[in-house]
Design a protein around this motif. Structure first.
Motif, mmCIF file in Angstrom:
data_model
loop_
_atom_site.group_PDB
_atom_site.id
_atom_site.type_symbol
_atom_site.label_atom_id
_atom_site.label_comp_id
_atom_site.label_asym_id
_atom_site.label_seq_id
_atom_site.Cartn_x
_atom_site.Cartn_y
_atom_site.Cartn_z
ATOM 1 N N UNK A 43 0.831 -1.209 0.000
ATOM 2 C CA UNK A 43 0.000 0.000 0.000
ATOM 3 C C UNK A 43 0.863 1.255 0.000
ATOM 4 N N UNK A 44 1.990 1.225 0.708
ATOM 5 C CA UNK A 44 2.905 2.361 0.706
ATOM 6 C C UNK A 44 3.567 2.536 -0.662
ATOM 7 N N UNK A 45 3.882 1.411 -1.312
ATOM 8 C CA UNK A 45 4.495 1.483 -2.641
ATOM 9 C C UNK A 45 3.525 2.076 -3.661
ATOM 10 N N UNK A 46 2.238 1.745 -3.537
ATOM 11 C CA UNK A 46 1.242 2.299 -4.465
ATOM 12 C C UNK A 46 1.120 3.808 -4.301
ATOM 13 N N UNK A 47 1.160 4.272 -3.043
ATOM 14 C CA UNK A 47 1.086 5.711 -2.806
ATOM 15 C C UNK A 47 2.269 6.412 -3.461
ATOM 16 N N UNK A 48 3.473 5.867 -3.241
ATOM 17 C CA UNK A 48 4.674 6.479 -3.792
ATOM 18 C C UNK A 48 4.631 6.514 -5.315
ATOM 19 N N UNK A 49 4.211 5.407 -5.926
ATOM 20 C CA UNK A 49 4.150 5.338 -7.383
ATOM 21 C C UNK A 49 3.139 6.321 -7.947
ATOM 22 N N UNK A 50 1.983 6.416 -7.301
ATOM 23 C CA UNK A 50 0.928 7.294 -7.798
ATOM 24 C C UNK A 50 1.299 8.768 -7.664
ATOM 25 N N UNK A 51 1.852 9.144 -6.525
ATOM 26 C CA UNK A 51 2.133 10.555 -6.278
ATOM 27 C C UNK A 51 3.442 11.012 -6.900
ATOM 28 N N UNK A 52 4.281 10.078 -7.316
ATOM 29 C CA UNK A 52 5.544 10.476 -7.933
ATOM 30 C C UNK A 52 5.370 10.845 -9.403
ATOM 31 N N UNK A 53 4.183 10.568 -9.962
ATOM 32 C CA UNK A 53 3.923 10.971 -11.348
ATOM 33 C C UNK A 53 3.918 12.491 -11.435
ATOM 34 N N UNK A 54 4.367 13.027 -12.560
ATOM 35 C CA UNK A 54 4.468 14.473 -12.698
ATOM 36 C C UNK A 54 3.344 15.084 -13.521
#
Length: 315
Positions: A43-54
């Motif tokens: 779940x933490x990895x999904x947050x990072x992946x989603x919010x790291x998009x520009x």
């Protein structure tokens, strides 16, 4: 890493049995712990992946990920494993430091996503809040949403009224109405007054409609609102306000990377001239530390400038 290792569990065990010098095989307890903590880290990895998009980390994407993290942590706290409970409690303490109280901006942005709407908020509040707090939080969001809708609806009607007064077609419509019998004119006035106060608000119509499927990978939220703005002119104005809010102002990579920050078109409001000035200033300050001199052209002649020592450090 855990997901990959769990998939190769049998292969690792077989290799350990064949090579007696292999000393890094996890114990049964460790394998069980890996399986237990994998959903939390996922779940933490999904947050990072989603919010790291520009290009598209808008506010509607944020809250569902926060809910996923909290649900995973609550499951860990209720686990029978001592190590998992200990980890879950420590992470929940840190999580509540920032997210114990809901962020209404993020919640309303989620409601304005037709894949979630109010149904998702009611469901997730039942998962993350306890007892009577569930109903209190839901009522608080509904009141905030209705107040915003009323404000947007008032602005929309004032704008439409101003446009109708300045429109030449309005005079023609008045002439046509006046040419009708008096009873018909009164009926027309009655229709106008009832249309101004519909029995069901535009917001309720939007919330009552069926949610768009979450399994639709090609769904484009902005395109959906563009197509449906004629059906929901007021709610679409609300969506325009909330969906322009970025979920984060800095890409997640810069938090964990030593490569420095990168300015892009989506996360910076600096003008090109300001960026150029900052880069030049940073270069000058770095040069001041080692006593370097810079030659600055001034039309026909050249002047050598020695910069004084500075204690200001550049990023």
């Amino acid at each position: 890493m855990l997901r990959t290792s769990i998939a190769y569990k049998e292969a690792i065990q077989t290799y350990a049995d064949a090579d007696l010098n292999y000393k890094w095989e996890p114990t049964v307890e460790e394998w069980d712990l890996f399986v237990a903590i994998e959903p939390i880290l996922a779940s933490l990895a999904k947050v990072t992946t989603s919010l790291s998009a520009s290009s598209y980390p808008t506010a509607n994407l944020f809250y569902p990920h926060i809910v996923d993290v909290k649900i995973a942590l609550k499951a860990a706290i209720g686990s029978t494993s001592f190590h998992l409970r200990k980890m879950g409690n420590a992470m929940m303490e840190k999580f509540n430091k920032y997210w114990e109280e809901k962020n209404n901006v993020m919640v309303i942005a989620t409601i304005l996503d037709p894949r979630y709407k109010m149904r998702y908020i009611e469901w997730c509040f039942g998962k993350i809040f306890d007892g009577d707090q569930v109903r209190f939080e839901i009522d608080d969001v509904r009141c905030e949403l209705e107040k915003l809708y009323e404000d947007c609806e008032l602005q929309y009607r004032e704008r439409k009224a101003a446009q109708s007064k300045s429109s030449a077609s309005s005079s023609l419509a008045i002439e046509r109405i006046c040419s009708l019998p008096s009873a018909s004119c009164e009926f027309q006035s009655f229709l106008s007054s009832t249309e101004a106060n519909p029995s069901k608000s535009e917001l309720l119509i939007y919330l009552d409609e069926t949610n768009v499927s979450l399994s639709d990978k090609e769904f484009d939220l902005l395109s959906w609102w563009k197509v449906n703005s004629h059906r929901f002119p007021v709610v679409s104005r609300m969506a325009k306000k909330f969906l322009t809010v970025p979920a984060t102002s800095v890409s997640s990579e810069s938090t964990f990377s030593t490569g420095g920050r990168t300015l892009d078109d989506y996360r910076s409001s600096l003008s090109p001239s300001m960026v150029e000035a900052l880069v030049c200033s940073s270069s000058w300050i770095r040069g001041a530390h080692d006593g370097s001199t810079y030659v600055v052209p001034d039309e026909d002649d050249m002047e050598t400038i020695s910069f004084p020592k500075s204690f200001v450090e550049s990023n």
